[in-house]
Scaffold this motif. Structure first.
Motif, short mmCIF file in Angstrom:
data_model
loop_
_atom_site.label_atom_id
_atom_site.label_comp_id
_atom_site.label_asym_id
_atom_site.label_seq_id
_atom_site.Cartn_x
_atom_site.Cartn_y
_atom_site.Cartn_z
N UNK A 102 0.72 84.36 88.78
CA UNK A 102 -0.06 85.54 88.41
C UNK A 102 -1.09 85.20 87.34
N UNK A 103 -0.84 84.12 86.61
CA UNK A 103 -1.80 83.65 85.60
C UNK A 103 -2.78 82.64 86.19
N UNK A 104 -2.68 82.39 87.52
CA UNK A 104 -3.65 81.54 88.20
C UNK A 104 -3.22 80.11 88.46
N UNK A 105 -1.96 79.76 88.24
CA UNK A 105 -1.49 78.39 88.43
C UNK A 105 -1.31 78.04 89.90
N UNK A 106 -2.15 77.14 90.41
CA UNK A 106 -2.04 76.69 91.80
C UNK A 106 -0.71 75.98 92.07
N UNK A 107 -0.23 75.10 91.18
CA UNK A 107 1.07 74.46 91.44
C UNK A 107 2.21 75.48 91.54
N UNK A 108 2.16 76.54 90.73
CA UNK A 108 3.19 77.57 90.79
C UNK A 108 3.12 78.35 92.10
N UNK A 109 1.90 78.63 92.56
CA UNK A 109 1.73 79.30 93.86
C UNK A 109 2.35 78.44 94.95
N UNK A 110 2.11 77.15 94.90
CA UNK A 110 2.70 76.23 95.88
C UNK A 110 4.22 76.23 95.74
N UNK A 111 4.72 76.25 94.50
CA UNK A 111 6.17 76.31 94.28
C UNK A 111 6.80 77.54 94.91
N UNK A 112 6.12 78.67 94.80
CA UNK A 112 6.62 79.90 95.45
C UNK A 112 6.64 79.72 96.96
N UNK A 113 5.60 79.10 97.49
CA UNK A 113 5.55 78.84 98.93
C UNK A 113 6.74 78.02 99.38
N UNK A 114 7.09 77.01 98.61
CA UNK A 114 8.24 76.16 98.94
C UNK A 114 9.53 76.97 98.93
N UNK B 189 1.26 82.53 102.85
CA UNK B 189 0.37 83.26 101.94
C UNK B 189 0.25 82.52 100.61
N UNK B 190 1.39 82.11 100.07
CA UNK B 190 1.34 81.40 98.78
C UNK B 190 0.68 80.04 98.92
N UNK B 191 0.97 79.34 100.00
CA UNK B 191 0.34 78.03 100.21
C UNK B 191 -1.18 78.18 100.32
N UNK B 192 -1.63 79.20 101.05
CA UNK B 192 -3.07 79.42 101.21
C UNK B 192 -3.73 79.76 99.88
N UNK B 193 -3.08 80.60 99.08
CA UNK B 193 -3.63 80.94 97.76
C UNK B 193 -3.71 79.70 96.88
N UNK B 194 -2.64 78.89 96.91
CA UNK B 194 -2.61 77.67 96.11
C UNK B 194 -3.70 76.70 96.56
N UNK B 195 -3.87 76.57 97.87
CA UNK B 195 -4.91 75.68 98.39
C UNK B 195 -6.30 76.17 97.97
N UNK B 196 -6.51 77.48 98.03
CA UNK B 196 -7.79 78.05 97.62
C UNK B 196 -8.03 77.85 96.12
N UNK B 197 -6.94 77.75 95.35
CA UNK B 197 -7.05 77.53 93.91
C UNK B 197 -7.13 76.04 93.56
N UNK B 198 -7.14 75.18 94.59
CA UNK B 198 -7.36 73.76 94.34
C UNK B 198 -6.18 72.83 94.54
N UNK B 199 -5.05 73.32 95.03
CA UNK B 199 -3.88 72.46 95.22
C UNK B 199 -3.96 71.69 96.54
N UNK C 111 11.91 81.09 90.61
CA UNK C 111 10.99 82.05 91.21
C UNK C 111 10.31 82.90 90.13
N UNK C 112 11.09 83.36 89.16
CA UNK C 112 10.52 84.21 88.11
C UNK C 112 9.44 83.46 87.32
N UNK C 113 9.71 82.21 86.96
CA UNK C 113 8.72 81.44 86.21
C UNK C 113 7.51 81.08 87.07
N UNK C 114 7.75 80.70 88.33
CA UNK C 114 6.63 80.40 89.22
C UNK C 114 5.76 81.64 89.41
N UNK C 115 6.39 82.80 89.58
CA UNK C 115 5.63 84.03 89.80
C UNK C 115 4.77 84.36 88.59
N UNK C 116 5.35 84.22 87.39
CA UNK C 116 4.58 84.47 86.18
C UNK C 116 3.38 83.53 86.10
#
Length: 146
Positions: free
Chosen positions: A69-81, A98-108, A61-66
């Motif tokens: 926050x730097x804009x990684x769509x796969x990490x946003x999806x990882x947080x969603x999972x 929320x995380x899935x939607x952000x990741x999808x908007x970022x291209x995932x 979670x800590x690495x995905x969050x970091x």
């Protein structure tokens, strides 16, 4: 900096014919230390999947969050999972959405499939995710940097 993470990926996959997960993790750490979202996401993935390290959802979670926050769509999806399944956090489909939607908007595309998969579970989950205010660039990012 992402090149460092790509070298790690090559070690993890055994591109040179010899798979070396420990060496991959060393490269991922170097990449993350240099500010690479790809390196941060890779570390989240290895901790989540116990790839060469003991499974540790808190570290994942800590690495995905970091990375998120730097804009990684796969990490946003990882947080969603993590939030959807309650892995190292309290299960919360609204936060997952929320995380899935952000990741999808970022291209995932994987996150877009997760959004579509969660929508049939009920309008409440979707509405809860849409109604929650986002503080800052991504919810949770400001708190993690405090």
């Amino acid at each position: 900096m992402d090149a460092l993470a790509q070298i790690g990926w090559m070690h993890e996959q055994g591109v040179d014919g010899r798979r070396d997960v420990a060496e991959a993790i060393r490269w991922y750490r170097r990449a993350a230390a240099a500010g690479s979202p790809l390196g941060m996401d890779a570390l989240g993935r290895v901790y989540q999947g116990a790839v060469g390290v003991p499974r540790d959802y808190g570290q994942a979670r800590a690495w995905f969050l970091q990375a998120a926050c730097a804009g990684s769509a796969p990490a946003m999806n990882g947080l969603g999972v993590l939030y959807e399944r309650g892995l190292g956090v309290t299960a919360d489909e609204g936060t997952a959405m929320q995380w899935f939607r952000r990741a999808a908007a970022a291209g995932s595309s994987e996150a877009a499939r997760n959004v579509a998969r969660l929508k049939p579970r009920g309008v409440r989950t979707v509405l809860a995710a849409l109604d929650r205010p986002s503080a800052g660039h991504h919810a949770g990012c400001a708190a993690s940097q405090g």
